[in-house]
Design an enzyme around this catalytic site. Structure first.
Site, mmCIF file in Angstrom:
data_model
loop_
_atom_site.group_PDB
_atom_site.id
_atom_site.type_symbol
_atom_site.label_atom_id
_atom_site.label_comp_id
_atom_site.label_asym_id
_atom_site.label_seq_id
_atom_site.Cartn_x
_atom_site.Cartn_y
_atom_site.Cartn_z
ATOM 1 N N LYS A 79 -7.697 -5.637 -0.772
ATOM 2 C CA LYS A 79 -6.276 -5.286 -0.813
ATOM 3 C C LYS A 79 -5.552 -6.354 -1.624
ATOM 4 O O LYS A 79 -6.039 -7.483 -1.744
ATOM 5 C CB LYS A 79 -5.722 -5.269 0.623
ATOM 6 C CG LYS A 79 -4.490 -4.413 0.801
ATOM 7 C CD LYS A 79 -4.819 -2.971 1.101
ATOM 8 C CE LYS A 79 -3.554 -2.138 1.160
ATOM 9 N NZ LYS A 79 -3.830 -0.737 1.464
ATOM 10 N N GLY A 180 7.093 11.837 5.558
ATOM 11 C CA GLY A 180 7.011 11.364 4.174
ATOM 12 C C GLY A 180 5.929 12.111 3.423
ATOM 13 O O GLY A 180 5.638 13.282 3.711
ATOM 14 N N VAL A 182 2.662 12.002 3.385
ATOM 15 C CA VAL A 182 1.545 12.543 4.170
ATOM 16 C C VAL A 182 2.068 13.459 5.276
ATOM 17 O O VAL A 182 1.578 14.576 5.458
ATOM 18 C CB VAL A 182 0.692 11.410 4.790
ATOM 19 C CG1 VAL A 182 -0.422 11.993 5.652
ATOM 20 C CG2 VAL A 182 0.100 10.512 3.705
#
Ligand code: NAD
Length: 351
Positions: A79, A180, A182
């Site tokens: 990440k 949102g 998803v």
């Protein structure tokens, strides 16, 4: 640009970059590459303290290792985070970030995450090839959100079988937290199966969209935990399963897209189980996006049909996790962790 390596126990490679010319301050964390190069999104966040950015990137990259290990994407966990306010975004900032990513030599591959858009990734791409999730017409796999939503929908059905012995969702009430990218698509899948949606979102226009497109009933943001429902679908923030919320839940199933749903993995995993609620571990149910992007690395490139087939397998992956949890009398989170660790150990043994 000054790149400073940071030694962190249990992590393969962590570094901080500072580039005064562009204003970049960023971290990249590669947690584990046993199963392949570490793929995980790039987040831009205005952290109150810089040490919070390091904590975040470490936690998120570790989560990506487990997510990819269970989903067998052939990828490791990584990440990156940029410490900045969204108003500080610039081409120069993302070009510097691209150079930072390139310095990892392919060990870390990036994608979109919070506050990052395609134009930002395109600036990054001028400095490094290790960028995924670009639009289809640019050779990428496109926006992952609909695929995350599809995987979540499969996960809701698997959890329904575990809770009620049937994945017939007709008449089931779903408390959707966050409509949102998803949440709204997951909501559509559920409504198509006859479920009813109760929604809460801090963004009024997303609430209006859910009411309009899903015929959802809206409730106040905090009231979502008290909704008399069958399924609670967290699709907004992390840590919403905690001491304060778990006793309030009236559902039989928790299944949603948010990352890091359990505030404390062990304690709150136990609390949920003791309440007799079926919990679909977050990094298993929300792996649709990473599965989709992983297909970019296949010989012949991205193929949507193959991606959808693999994403639908989240249903079976969860069924097997529920079965393991039942048989060993452990939480579903612990069962998922066991699968991830077994897959990592198997790969390490054959390396
Ligand atoms: P998004 O930003 O598009 O949607 C999040 C929604 O939650 C927004 O509508 C926002 O207004 C709302 N929200 C924020 N705070 C809230 C609160 N306190 N109460 C209710 N609503 C609130 O994000 P997304 O891409 O839809 O992702 C949703 C979640 O799923 C995130 O936690 C994300 O990390 C996780 N996730 C997303 C993907 C993906 O492919 N997009 C993949 C894996 C995990």
């Amino acid at each position: 640009m000054k790149i400073t390596p940071i030694e962190v126990d249990g992590y393969e490679k962590v570094a901080r970059a500072e580039d005064p010319a562009s204003g970049l301050v960023a971290y990249i964390s590669v947690h584990n590459t046993t199963l392949g190069p570490a793929l995980g999104g790039m987040r831009l966040w205005n952290y109150a303290h810089e040490e919070d950015a390091l904590t975040d990137v470490l936690r998120l990259s570790r989560g990506m290792t487990f997510k990819s290990a269970v989903a067998r994407t052939g990828l490791g966990g990584g990440k990156s985070v940029i410490v900045a306010d969204a108003s500080q975004k610039s081409d120069a900032l993302f070009k510097a970030m691209g150079a930072f990513i390139e310095s990892f030599g392919g060990k870390y591959i990036t994608a979109e995450d919070v506050n990052i858009g395609i134009p930002d990734l395109l600036s990054v791409r001028t400095q490094t090839n290790y960028v995924t999730g670009l639009p289809r017409d640019m050779g990428g796999s496109g926006n992952p959100s609909p695929y995350t939503a599809l995987g979540c929908f499969e996960g809701v059905k698997a959890a329904a079988i575990e809770a009620w012995g049937s994945d017939d969702l007709r008449g089931k009430v779903v408390a959707l937290q966050g409509a949102g990218n998803v949440g709204i698509v997951l909501g559509k899948h559920l409504v198509d199966c006859g479920a009813k949606i109760v929604v809460a979102d801090v963004n009024a226009s997303n609430v209006a969209k859910a009411c309009d497109e899903l015929s959802a009933e809206a409730v106040d943001v905090d009231a979502i935990y008290d909704v008399d429902c069958d399924i609670y679908a967290p699709c907004a923030l992390g840590a919403t399963l905690n001491d304060e919320t778990i006793p309030r839940l009236k559902c039989k199933v928790v299944a949603g897209a948010a990352n890091n749903q359990l505030k404390d993995e062990v304690r709150h995993g136990n609390m949920i189980t003791e309440r007799g609620i079926v919990y679909a571990p977050d990094y298993v149910i929300n792996a649709g996006g990473i599965i989709n992007v992983s297909l970019e690395a296949e010989p012949g490139g991205y193929n949507e049909e193959a991606a959808v087939l693999r994403i639908k397998n989240i249903y079976h992956a969860l069924q097997s996790i529920f079965e393991t949890a039942r048989e060993r009398s452990i939480t579903t989170h612990a069962a998922a962790q066991a699968v991830a660790e077994a897959n990592l150990a198997e790969a390490a043994a054959t390396a």
